[in-house]
Design an enzyme around this catalytic site. Sequence first.
Site, short mmCIF file in Angstrom:
data_model
loop_
_atom_site.label_atom_id
_atom_site.label_comp_id
_atom_site.label_asym_id
_atom_site.label_seq_id
_atom_site.Cartn_x
_atom_site.Cartn_y
_atom_site.Cartn_z
N TYR A 46 31.32 0.88 53.37
CA TYR A 46 32.68 1.79 53.27
C TYR A 46 33.41 1.68 54.39
CZ TYR A 46 30.81 3.67 48.85
OH TYR A 46 30.58 3.84 47.46
N ASP A 93 37.44 0.72 46.77
CA ASP A 93 38.02 1.21 45.79
C ASP A 93 37.54 3.01 46.00
OD1 ASP A 93 35.46 1.64 45.31
OD2 ASP A 93 35.50 0.71 43.22
N HIS A 108 33.57 0.69 39.90
CA HIS A 108 32.67 1.56 40.75
C HIS A 108 31.74 2.33 39.61
CE1 HIS A 108 32.17 3.07 44.94
NE2 HIS A 108 31.34 3.87 44.42
N ASP A 146 30.69 -5.86 37.97
CA ASP A 146 29.61 -4.63 37.51
C ASP A 146 30.45 -3.78 36.75
OD1 ASP A 146 30.81 -2.84 39.07
OD2 ASP A 146 29.69 -3.12 40.81
C1 LIG Z 1 24.44 6.59 41.78
C2 LIG Z 1 25.48 5.53 42.18
C3 LIG Z 1 25.52 5.62 43.42
C4 LIG Z 1 26.60 4.41 43.97
N1 LIG Z 1 26.76 4.22 45.01
C5 LIG Z 1 27.63 3.10 45.67
C6 LIG Z 1 27.80 2.99 46.92
O1 LIG Z 1 27.19 3.63 48.00
N2 LIG Z 1 28.60 1.72 47.41
C7 LIG Z 1 29.40 1.26 46.05
O2 LIG Z 1 29.99 0.30 46.81
N3 LIG Z 1 28.95 1.53 45.09
C8 LIG Z 1 28.20 2.35 44.59
N4 LIG Z 1 28.13 2.79 43.19
C9 LIG Z 1 28.57 1.81 42.26
C10 LIG Z 1 27.97 0.60 42.06
O3 LIG Z 1 27.82 -0.34 42.99
C11 LIG Z 1 28.52 -0.10 40.81
O4 LIG Z 1 29.81 -0.56 41.12
C12 LIG Z 1 28.22 0.66 39.31
O5 LIG Z 1 27.09 1.32 39.23
C13 LIG Z 1 28.39 -0.39 38.40
O6 LIG Z 1 28.30 0.33 37.06
P1 LIG Z 1 26.96 0.58 36.26
O7 LIG Z 1 26.14 1.71 36.94
O8 LIG Z 1 27.66 0.81 34.69
O9 LIG Z 1 26.17 -0.75 36.06
C14 LIG Z 1 27.21 3.83 42.82
C15 LIG Z 1 26.89 3.97 41.66
C16 LIG Z 1 25.99 4.67 41.30
C17 LIG Z 1 25.75 5.00 39.82
#
Ligand SMILES: Cc1cc2nc3c(=O)[nH]c(=O)nc-3n(C[C@H](O)[C@H](O)[C@H](O)COP(=O)(O)O)c2cc1C
Length: 364
Positions: A131, A159, A258, A289
Amino acid sequence: VAVAPICVEDFRRLAREKLAPDVWDYIEGGSGGELTVAANRRAFERAELRPRVMVDVSTCPTGTELLGTHLSAPLGVAPTAYHELAHADGEVGTAHGAGTAGVLYVVGMFASRTLEEIAAAATGPLWLQLYWLRRRDVLADLAARAVTAGYRALVLTVDAPRIGRRLRDLRNGFGVDPDVDAANLDADLMATTHRRRTGESAIAVHAAETFDASLTWADLAWLRGLTALPIVLKGILTGEDARRAVDHGVDGLIVSNHGGRQLDPTTPSLHALAEVVAAVDGACPVLVDGGVRGGTDVFTALAVGASTVLIGRPVLWALAHDGGPGVAGLFALLREELEHTMALAGRPRLADIDRAAVRLDRRG
Ligand SMILES: Cc1cc2nc3c(=O)[nH]c(=O)nc-3n(C[C@H](O)[C@H](O)[C@H](O)COP(=O)(O)O)c2cc1C
């Protein structure tokens, strides 16, 4: 009778039995009305695969290359924070699992194990997600450590100038368990993430204090100057931004909302993917994703033009269920489901999964 998981949804059910309710909500939840979480799924559920028949599908290999690295399938772990919230092995377990399965692992900046420990446990390719922090020195230090530890790309998440309003976390007064730390960052920089206050998300408070919301395209040059590693932007949702990213020489894009945790409502990942792939026109790999919950979803994303498909929440479910072997099992399942779909759809090679292989429902 204990039955091994035979679909991704099984991992969800198994994880829910293991996780404390506030951790479950943190993982499962989205922002606002969670409309985007639902829309991500709906977009895949409305896709129709268009099979070709009388095609020799006796073998359907899934191996692929991404930015010069071999993967057993076009799959990877999306970056998520604090894997120790899901399982004591944390990111070391995830690295074992992803490596065993031969898929990409994008390690989150807020990993609860050090980059070096994760690299030591990994047998497959690692990328590091960042980030944009006010403390640029911290970013520079992480980038240097990533290079030394053998990470192969930096992923800048674009984002999240601030954290979406995740109502479940606000209601729970969510704070990260005091025994779980962002192992790669100084404790003083992370102190507020543990603070529990009703009506407040410690994650959101922490981001407001430490994330730099002034990030613009001009700042990419600074990041580029840190390392020769490829730079991938995560969180692109429009063709306009995709073009702009290509003009700024990025090495890859991750189409993502996200997991519905930031702007809500916004474009479901699958629809944004179609727009971004058209705008990028082959200039760099496009990953995606959000809402991918089975091999048919992976197939659909590939048909729309994704190079590789990342998995967020299901990895945490699999980790909670059974640590590293759980993660390896999840990706083995997804790879098998993809291979199965390729056979039934008459697309024996990844290169055969063309745009005509899927019809996306119109929106609305
Ligand atoms: C618990 C959790 C923590 C996450 N932490 C981050 C993070 O630290 N950095 C980031 O770029 N995305 C983060 N994300 C977003 C994920 O990289 C990803 O975009 C998203 O989970 C994809 O969707 P899905 O859970 O439906 O597969 C997080 C998502 C979740 C569910």
